[in-house]
Design an enzyme around this catalytic site. Structure first.
Site, PDB file in Angstrom:
ATOM      1  CE  LYS A  13      -4.008  -2.100   2.338  1.00  0.00           C
ATOM      2  NZ  LYS A  13      -4.767  -2.119   3.619  1.00  0.00           N
ATOM      3  CE1 TYR A  53      -9.322  -2.616   0.576  1.00  0.00           C
ATOM      4  CE2 TYR A  53      -8.619  -0.650  -0.591  1.00  0.00           C
ATOM      5  CZ  TYR A  53      -8.318  -1.778   0.164  1.00  0.00           C
ATOM      6  OH  TYR A  53      -7.010  -2.052   0.496  1.00  0.00           O
ATOM      7  CG  ASN A 116      -3.415  -2.485   7.068  1.00  0.00           C
ATOM      8  OD1 ASN A 116      -3.310  -1.990   5.952  1.00  0.00           O
ATOM      9  ND2 ASN A 116      -4.455  -3.210   7.431  1.00  0.00           N
ATOM     10  CG  HIS A 119      -5.058  -5.888  -0.471  1.00  0.00           C
ATOM     11  ND1 HIS A 119      -6.268  -5.888   0.190  1.00  0.00           N
ATOM     12  CD2 HIS A 119      -5.195  -6.737  -1.527  1.00  0.00           C
ATOM     13  CE1 HIS A 119      -7.101  -6.706  -0.463  1.00  0.00           C
ATOM     14  NE2 HIS A 119      -6.478  -7.226  -1.502  1.00  0.00           N
ATOM     15  CD  GLU A 130      -8.897  -8.478  -3.663  1.00  0.00           C
ATOM     16  OE1 GLU A 130      -7.753  -8.951  -3.457  1.00  0.00           O
ATOM     17  OE2 GLU A 130      -9.734  -8.311  -2.753  1.00  0.00           O
TER      18      GLU A 130
HETATM   19  P1  IDP Z   1      -7.773  -6.930   5.402  1.00  0.00           P
HETATM   20  O1  IDP Z   1      -6.957  -5.877   4.667  1.00  0.00           O
HETATM   21  O2  IDP Z   1      -7.010  -7.535   6.526  1.00  0.00           O
HETATM   22  O3  IDP Z   1      -8.406  -7.939   4.490  1.00  0.00           O
HETATM   23  P2  IDP Z   1     -10.386  -5.680   5.599  1.00  0.00           P
HETATM   24  O4  IDP Z   1     -11.371  -5.906   6.695  1.00  0.00           O
HETATM   25  O5  IDP Z   1     -10.689  -6.242   4.256  1.00  0.00           O
HETATM   26  O6  IDP Z   1      -8.955  -6.135   6.125  1.00  0.00           O
HETATM   27  O7  IDP Z   1     -10.228  -4.102   5.467  1.00  0.00           O
HETATM   28  C1  IDP Z   1      -9.577  -3.520   4.349  1.00  0.00           C
HETATM   29  C2  IDP Z   1      -8.672  -2.409   4.836  1.00  0.00           C
HETATM   30  O8  IDP Z   1      -9.458  -1.369   5.403  1.00  0.00           O
HETATM   31  C3  IDP Z   1      -7.707  -2.808   5.959  1.00  0.00           C
HETATM   32  O9  IDP Z   1      -6.530  -3.421   5.511  1.00  0.00           O
HETATM   33  C4  IDP Z   1      -7.435  -1.471   6.611  1.00  0.00           C
HETATM   34  O10 IDP Z   1      -6.490  -0.714   5.832  1.00  0.00           O
HETATM   35  C5  IDP Z   1      -8.782  -0.801   6.520  1.00  0.00           C
HETATM   36  N1  IDP Z   1      -9.601  -1.055   7.716  1.00  0.00           N
HETATM   37  C6  IDP Z   1     -10.304  -2.173   8.020  1.00  0.00           C
HETATM   38  N2  IDP Z   1     -10.971  -2.063   9.171  1.00  0.00           N
HETATM   39  C7  IDP Z   1     -10.701  -0.822   9.612  1.00  0.00           C
HETATM   40  C8  IDP Z   1     -11.125  -0.093  10.781  1.00  0.00           C
HETATM   41  O11 IDP Z   1     -11.875  -0.570  11.635  1.00  0.00           O
HETATM   42  N3  IDP Z   1     -10.615   1.176  10.903  1.00  0.00           N
HETATM   43  C9  IDP Z   1      -9.803   1.719   9.986  1.00  0.00           C
HETATM   44  N4  IDP Z   1      -9.381   1.086   8.879  1.00  0.00           N
HETATM   45  C10 IDP Z   1      -9.832  -0.167   8.693  1.00  0.00           C
HETATM   46 MG    MG Z   2      -9.852  -7.647   3.006  1.00  0.00          MG
END
Ligand code: IDP
Ligand code: MG
Length: 158
Positions: A13, A53, A116, A119, A130
């Site tokens: 990212k 997303y 984080n 992805h 994707e």
């Molecule tokens: P993942 O990336 O581990 O699959 P997902 O639930 O698909 O997690 O969420 C996509 C992205 O959205 C996450 O990697 C993170 O960057 C962001 N995200 C997910 N949940 C939250 C939240 O509760 N607060 C802020 N950002 C979030």
């Molecule tokens: Mg995800």
């Protein structure tokens, strides 16, 4: 691709790219045994971000997520290998870096959920969807073998 292999979509990212972590992140996937079959640096468009997303539309963090993924270039890749989806997710760690196991990418390189650094697709179906957003079929290089394929071929024989 031999029978027990699958493909996953992974992206460094924008925060990971800006911080110079691209090489380190790719190294971890490669060292694991996953094979890079497509790779590029690109700016994610609004349309791509919304497609990627779509499952998160309406969540409180959605607008920030769409801005974040467009806040700089990402390094997108397709990884192939035995159990690739789960293997990549395991190396990445949980979504929240403070819950991710020590030694995972998110635990080692991130501080907060919003940034984080990496992805990875959550299922084979998500991976297909994707990969289609980020790559044209001809951008996938399927015509070379890496060392881990020898192991996979052995498993297929049994
Ligand atoms: P993942 O990336 O581990 O699959 P997902 O639930 O698909 O997690 O969420 C996509 C992205 O959205 C996450 O990697 C993170 O960057 C962001 N995200 C997910 N949940 C939250 C939240 O509760 N607060 C802020 N950002 C979030
Ligand atoms: Mg995800």
């Amino acid at each position: 691709m031999v029978h027990s292999e699958e493909r996953t979509f992974v992206a460094v990212k924008p925060d990971g790219v800006k911080r110079g972590l691209t090489g380190e992140i790719i190294r971890r996937f490669e060292s694991k045994g996953l094979k890079v079959i497509a790779l590029k640096l690109l700016n994610v468009t609004q349309e791509m971000a919304e497609q990627h997303y779509a499952e998160h539309v309406g969540k409180p963090f959605y607008p920030r997520l769409i801005r974040y993924i467009q806040s700089g270039p990402v390094v997108a890749m397709v990884l192939e290998g035995y159990n690739a989806v789960q293997a990549a997710r395991h190396l990445m760690g949980k979504t929240n870096p403070n819950e991710a196991e020590v030694g995972t990418i998110r635990s080692d390189f991130a501080m907060v959920m919003e940034y984080n650094v990496v992805h990875g697709s959550d299922s084979v179906e998500s991976a297909k969807r994707e990969i289609d957003i980020y790559f044209k079929p001809e951008e996938l290089c399927e015509n070379y073998k890496n060392m881990s394929e020898l192991v996979v071929e052995d498993l297929d024989v049994e």
